[in-house]
Scaffold this motif. Structure first.
Motif, PDB file in Angstrom:
ATOM      1  N   GLU A  22       2.688 -77.993 -11.641  1.00 44.46           N
ATOM      2  CA  GLU A  22       3.158 -78.310 -10.378  1.00 44.46           C
ATOM      3  C   GLU A  22       2.298 -77.655  -9.307  1.00 44.46           C
ATOM      4  O   GLU A  22       1.935 -78.363  -8.255  1.00 44.46           O
ATOM      5  N   PHE A  45       5.051 -85.005 -10.464  1.00 45.46           N
ATOM      6  CA  PHE A  45       5.754 -84.136 -11.078  1.00 45.46           C
ATOM      7  C   PHE A  45       4.848 -83.150 -12.067  1.00 45.46           C
ATOM      8  O   PHE A  45       3.669 -83.552 -11.977  1.00 45.46           O
ATOM      9  N   GLY A  46       4.985 -82.240 -12.644  1.00 47.50           N
ATOM     10  CA  GLY A  46       4.347 -81.525 -13.540  1.00 47.50           C
ATOM     11  C   GLY A  46       4.563 -82.294 -14.905  1.00 47.50           C
ATOM     12  O   GLY A  46       5.413 -82.949 -15.355  1.00 47.50           O
ATOM     13  N   THR A  73      19.546 -82.358 -13.414  1.00 43.60           N
ATOM     14  CA  THR A  73      18.363 -82.299 -12.698  1.00 43.60           C
ATOM     15  C   THR A  73      17.700 -83.282 -11.916  1.00 43.60           C
ATOM     16  O   THR A  73      17.562 -83.577 -10.956  1.00 43.60           O
ATOM     17  N   CYS A 117       7.544 -82.587  -6.902  1.00 47.84           N
ATOM     18  CA  CYS A 117       8.629 -81.763  -7.319  1.00 47.84           C
ATOM     19  C   CYS A 117       8.238 -80.633  -8.117  1.00 47.84           C
ATOM     20  O   CYS A 117       7.627 -80.610  -9.067  1.00 47.84           O
ATOM     21  N   ILE A 118       8.639 -79.541  -7.451  1.00 50.60           N
ATOM     22  CA  ILE A 118       8.267 -78.267  -8.029  1.00 50.60           C
ATOM     23  C   ILE A 118       9.536 -77.532  -8.510  1.00 50.60           C
ATOM     24  O   ILE A 118      10.534 -77.571  -7.791  1.00 50.60           O
ATOM     25  N   LYS A 119       9.142 -76.524  -9.479  1.00 50.75           N
ATOM     26  CA  LYS A 119      10.088 -75.685  -9.834  1.00 50.75           C
ATOM     27  C   LYS A 119       9.866 -74.329  -9.776  1.00 50.75           C
ATOM     28  O   LYS A 119       8.810 -73.895 -10.224  1.00 50.75           O
ATOM     29  N   LEU A 141      17.750 -84.778  -8.258  1.00 50.68           N
ATOM     30  CA  LEU A 141      16.213 -85.105  -7.769  1.00 50.68           C
ATOM     31  C   LEU A 141      16.320 -86.712  -7.116  1.00 50.68           C
ATOM     32  O   LEU A 141      15.995 -86.977  -5.980  1.00 50.68           O
ATOM     33  N   GLU A 177       5.112 -81.029 -17.646  1.00 46.87           N
ATOM     34  CA  GLU A 177       6.263 -80.296 -18.199  1.00 46.87           C
ATOM     35  C   GLU A 177       6.581 -79.078 -17.354  1.00 46.87           C
ATOM     36  O   GLU A 177       5.570 -78.319 -16.990  1.00 46.87           O
ATOM     37  N   SER A 178       7.691 -78.852 -17.323  1.00 49.69           N
ATOM     38  CA  SER A 178       8.156 -77.599 -16.598  1.00 49.69           C
ATOM     39  C   SER A 178       7.695 -76.371 -17.478  1.00 49.69           C
ATOM     40  O   SER A 178       7.849 -76.477 -18.800  1.00 49.69           O
ATOM     41  N   SER A 230      11.661 -74.480 -19.315  1.00 51.62           N
ATOM     42  CA  SER A 230      12.426 -75.275 -20.093  1.00 51.62           C
ATOM     43  C   SER A 230      11.770 -76.257 -21.079  1.00 51.62           C
ATOM     44  O   SER A 230      11.936 -76.646 -21.978  1.00 51.62           O
ATOM     45  N   LEU A 268      14.761 -77.968  -6.841  1.00 50.26           N
ATOM     46  CA  LEU A 268      15.934 -77.976  -7.275  1.00 50.26           C
ATOM     47  C   LEU A 268      16.229 -76.621  -7.786  1.00 50.26           C
ATOM     48  O   LEU A 268      15.477 -76.427  -8.951  1.00 50.26           O
ATOM     49  N   GLY A 320      11.268 -79.713 -21.049  1.00 48.28           N
ATOM     50  CA  GLY A 320      11.851 -80.735 -21.491  1.00 48.28           C
ATOM     51  C   GLY A 320      11.051 -82.201 -21.637  1.00 48.28           C
ATOM     52  O   GLY A 320      11.553 -82.981 -22.333  1.00 48.28           O
ATOM     53  N   TYR A 321       9.984 -82.127 -20.805  1.00 46.46           N
ATOM     54  CA  TYR A 321       9.164 -83.150 -21.049  1.00 46.46           C
ATOM     55  C   TYR A 321       9.706 -84.676 -20.446  1.00 46.46           C
ATOM     56  O   TYR A 321       9.525 -85.582 -20.904  1.00 46.46           O
ATOM     57  N   GLN A 322      10.846 -84.613 -19.531  1.00 47.31           N
ATOM     58  CA  GLN A 322      11.435 -85.748 -19.177  1.00 47.31           C
ATOM     59  C   GLN A 322      12.079 -85.932 -17.609  1.00 47.31           C
ATOM     60  O   GLN A 322      12.389 -87.129 -17.295  1.00 47.31           O
ATOM     61  N   VAL A 323      12.086 -84.936 -16.903  1.00 48.45           N
ATOM     62  CA  VAL A 323      12.737 -85.205 -15.732  1.00 48.45           C
ATOM     63  C   VAL A 323      11.951 -86.202 -14.724  1.00 48.45           C
ATOM     64  O   VAL A 323      12.502 -87.153 -14.350  1.00 48.45           O
TER      65      VAL A 323
HETATM   66  N1  LIG Z   1      14.433 -77.838 -10.794  1.00 46.40           N
HETATM   67  C1  LIG Z   1      13.525 -78.492 -10.642  1.00 46.40           C
HETATM   68  N2  LIG Z   1      13.149 -78.832  -9.220  1.00 46.40           N
HETATM   69  C2  LIG Z   1      12.173 -79.876  -8.965  1.00 46.40           C
HETATM   70  N3  LIG Z   1      11.461 -80.283  -9.700  1.00 46.40           N
HETATM   71  C3  LIG Z   1      11.717 -80.298 -11.203  1.00 46.40           C
HETATM   72  C4  LIG Z   1      12.889 -79.214 -11.544  1.00 46.40           C
HETATM   73  N4  LIG Z   1      12.921 -79.281 -13.178  1.00 46.40           N
HETATM   74  C5  LIG Z   1      11.809 -80.168 -13.466  1.00 46.40           C
HETATM   75  N5  LIG Z   1      11.100 -80.692 -12.498  1.00 46.40           N
HETATM   76  C6  LIG Z   1      10.031 -81.616 -12.173  1.00 46.40           C
HETATM   77  O1  LIG Z   1      10.082 -82.389 -13.558  1.00 46.40           O
HETATM   78  C7  LIG Z   1       8.896 -82.117 -14.498  1.00 46.40           C
HETATM   79  C8  LIG Z   1       9.256 -82.069 -15.536  1.00 46.40           C
HETATM   80  O2  LIG Z   1      10.236 -81.265 -16.038  1.00 46.40           O
HETATM   81  P1  LIG Z   1      11.036 -81.051 -17.545  1.00 46.40           P
HETATM   82  O3  LIG Z   1      11.406 -82.157 -18.112  1.00 46.40           O
HETATM   83  O4  LIG Z   1      11.847 -79.827 -17.342  1.00 46.40           O
HETATM   84  O5  LIG Z   1       9.507 -80.609 -18.452  1.00 46.40           O
HETATM   85  C9  LIG Z   1       8.464 -80.752 -13.863  1.00 46.40           C
HETATM   86  O6  LIG Z   1       7.205 -80.494 -14.203  1.00 46.40           O
HETATM   87  C10 LIG Z   1       8.782 -80.652 -12.305  1.00 46.40           C
HETATM   88  O7  LIG Z   1       7.773 -81.491 -11.502  1.00 46.40           O
END
Ligand SMILES: Nc1ncnc2c1ncn2[C@@H]1O[C@H](COP(=O)(O)O)[C@@H](O)[C@H]1O
Ligand SMILES: Cc1cc2nc3c(=O)[nH]c(=O)nc-3n(C[C@H](O)[C@H](O)[C@H](O)COP(=O)(O)OP(=O)(O)OC[C@H]3O[C@@H](n4cnc5c(N)ncnc54)[C@H](O)[C@@H]3O)c2cc1C
Lengths: 254, 323
Positions: free
Chosen positions: A39, A120-121, A97, A6-8, A101, A123-124, A127, A62, A129-132
């Motif tokens: 990512e 996943f990464g 999000t 999953c990449i952003k 996904l 964190e993105s 943003s 996404l 958020g450390y949770q997606v």
């Molecule tokens: N819009 C997005 N599309 C695809 N993957 C996402 C998206 N947002 C977040 N992720 C994945 O979720 C991880 C954690 O995101 P976050 O919770 O925003 O820190 C990211 O490193 C991505 O791998």
């Protein structure tokens, strides 16, 4: 081995992050875009695993229509397939999000069978958020660990290591599994001619979603107070070296 | 709904930096909202912390015990926090905004199907809807947001809050969660200890190089200077991406946050993602050919010129002064 990453798409700012006048968005008029660094490394790691044990990698994003650029880039560095949940340009928030996904992953799995691993990464980049990833893994009932900097693929299981102060923590997970990857796990390759050609021919699978907004909503973005400094120029060229010694002595590091 | 629950983050029984700050923050919040402050420690390795936590105002300390909780495990810890929060009807759940703090609390929130906010710097509790400020871009950008949730779940940005003493009852209660055995796969299986000299994060001096260093070999004088000063070598992402330095040397948003007495940044422009890793330095010396580089503007001291001439001269001068 079937691996999904999953990449952003995120902007790549320089010395400052410029904002739109209403503080709603980053002003990207003069900015390029990139994939979040964690990512990018996750894509590279998946490609390396598949090169070693066989299989297929798929990238999923996404984001707005323009996020296709990041999907094509991933294919130019040897990812095989791409899927896109197309959104408007607004910020979707972590819950929405994650649920979009999850829907996309479920429908891909219903057609072609489960992914052995989803990356996943940690964190993105934007943003953070450390949770997606954790939300997706929880919804799908799969194990997930974040912060992974080393992966060893065994028979039906995977050893994953994460860096902590003074060493590594090691986890052993059964397939299917999900991981949050950190930059530094590898050094991503650059696209080749052949990869670029493949990326141009790529057919991206589109997905629609019914995911609803979550409980966290952005009101506005703003810059932190800038740390300014009255820089003391010690000199030009090597002659300034003696003054550096004075500074180091003053600061008590010499 | 009368409890602010703080997950007191620890590493095999030792509090992590920020844990007592989170507890203190929870106490102030509980006081403002007329709620009571509870702490939770996970695993019996942390039982001995209870007394100290009482000194920071916790009325009750829940000690979570289960054979799966023998070491760190984000999913098992998250499930434990979720079960405890439900059973005591917590109104707020808080922990430290470290990688693991964020990870555990995100697991708890996902399991409770509730929103979670990472790295808050400010909270404005209101009736129902809360307003808050949180970090984006590793702290280069701030977001004002609203949080609409029956239970507010959040982590606190590092290095923003203070810990202060205030005696609390500190009553301990054992909590035994019901954990699915499959959660054991995401518990640490083994630890590998690796000591490699002075760590970048805690080095008193960091000598760092970027694109201006031009090659892996170009780092030799920087290493020499770092050695002389008992410091560590750092780098920018350009140096990492070119394979000149390992990623463990990278300073920045996706690298290490440093806090040395002095940061010597050579041939680094000072991009915002690099700056957020460097801004914890007490003093900065920038060495750059470009007097208008962002790093030069933000530094306390600067030398304008070619680092390949300047660093060897500094090495000589330091060596002479040391002898
Ligand atoms: N819009 C997005 N599309 C695809 N993957 C996402 C998206 N947002 C977040 N992720 C994945 O979720 C991880 C954690 O995101 P976050 O919770 O925003 O820190 C990211 O490193 C991505 O791998
Ligand atoms: C999401 C995201 C995360 C990122 N995370 C990080 C991170 O963690 N860490 C990080 O560092 N970057 C990170 N970056 C990359 C960052 O945006 C910059 O690209 C990078 O920091 C630039 O590195 P640099 O300063 O070495 O190179 P440049 O920006 O190219 O600067 C080189 C500097 O060297 C000077 N110079 C050239 N020759 C000499 C010489 N002979 N003597 C003296 N000075 C000279 C130039 O004047 C210039 O100022 C991230 C980017 C993104 C998008």
């Amino acid at each position: 081995m079937r691996i999904l990453i999953c990449i952003k798409r995120v902007p790549a700012p320089g010395a400052k992050i410029p904002l739109s006048d209403d503080g709603q968005e980053i002003d990207t008029t003069y900015l390029g875009f990139t994939t979040s660094p964690h990512e990018e490394c996750a894509v590279e790691e998946a490609v390396r695993i598949v090169e070693k044990v066989g299989g297929e990698t798929t990238v999923l994003t996404l984001g707005p229509p323009a996020a296709e650029e990041q999907l094509r880039y991933a294919v130019s560095v040897r990812a095989n397939k791409a899927a896109h949940v197309v959104t408007d340009t607004t910020d979707w928030g972590p819950e929405r999000t994650a649920s979009a996904l999850t829907q996309a992953i479920r429908s891909m799995e219903a057609k072609e069978g489960p992914f052995d691993m989803v990356f996943f990464g940690n964190e993105s980049a934007d943003s953070a958020g450390y949770q997606v990833g954790i939300r997706v893994a929880t919804a799908m009932g799969r194990p997930i660990v974040n912060g992974i900097k080393e992966i060893e693929v065994g028979e039906g299981s995977v050893t994953a290591r994460r860096q902590v102060d003074g060493g590594f923590e090691e986890y052993e997970l059964n397939l299917p599994l999900m991981l949050g990857i950190k930059e530094g796990i590898n050094l991503p390759r650059y696209p080749t001619m052949k990869g670029r050609l493949a990326s141009r021919k790529l057919a991206v699978t589109p997905f629609e979603t019914t995911a609803k907004c979550g409980g966290l909503s952005k009101i506005e973005l703003f810059q932190p107070k800038e740390q300014t400094s009255n820089t003391v120029v010690l000199g030009h060229g090597p002659e300034a070296a003696a003054k550096v010694v004075d500074v180091l002595v003053d600061l008590g590091v010499m | 709904m009368s409890v602010v629950l703080v997950m007191v983050e620890h590493d095999r029984g030792a509090l992590v930096p920020g844990a007592l700050e989170a507890l203190t923050f929870g106490r102030h919040l509980a006081c403002d909202l007329g709620l009571s402050l509870h702490g939770v420690t996970i695993g019996s390795s942390a039982d001995a912390l209870a007394k100290q936590l009482g000194h920071y105002g916790a009325e009750v300390i829940h000690q979570a015990h289960h054979e799966i909780l023998c070491d760190y495990g984000p999913q098992a810890w998250g499930e434990t926090v979720a079960q405890l929060a439900r059973s005591i009807e917590a109104a707020v759940i808080i922990t430290t905004g470290t990688d693991s703090g964020n990870e555990v609390i995100a697991n708890a929130a996902a399991r409770m199907d509730l929103p979670m906010v990472a790295n808050c710097t400010k909270l404005l509790p209101r009736q129902g809807l809360w307003e808050l400020v949180r970090l984006r871009w590793g702290g280069s950008l701030l977001e004002r947001a609203s949080l609409d949730a029956p239970v507010k779940i959040l982590t606190l940005a590092p290095n923003r809050f203070e810990a202060t003493l205030e005696p609390g009852a500190g009553k301990t209660e054992s909590f035994v969660p019901t954990l699915d055995p499959c959660l054991a796969q995401t518990v640490v299986r083994r630890r590998v200890v690796e000591s490699k000299g002075i760590s970048l994060a805690s080095a008193p001096v960091v000598v760092s190089g970027g694109r201006g260093v031009k090659s892996a070999a170009g780092f030799a004088p920087l290493e020499e200077l770092a050695d002389l000063l008992g410091g560590a070598v750092g780098c920018s992402r350009v140096a990492t991406n070119n394979g000149w330095r390992p990623h463990s040397d990278q300073v920045g948003q996706t690298g290490t946050r440093i806090a040395p007495q002095i940061y010597i940044a050579c041939g680094i422009s000072g991009a915002i993602q690099h700056w957020v890793g460097a801004m914890g330095a007490k003093h900065i010396l920038a060495i750059n050919t470009d007097p208008e580089a962002n790093m030069v503007h933000k530094a306390d001291y600067a030398i304008i010129g070619d680092l390949h001439e300047i660093i060897p001269a500094i090495v000589d001068a330091v060596r002479t002064a040391q002898n």
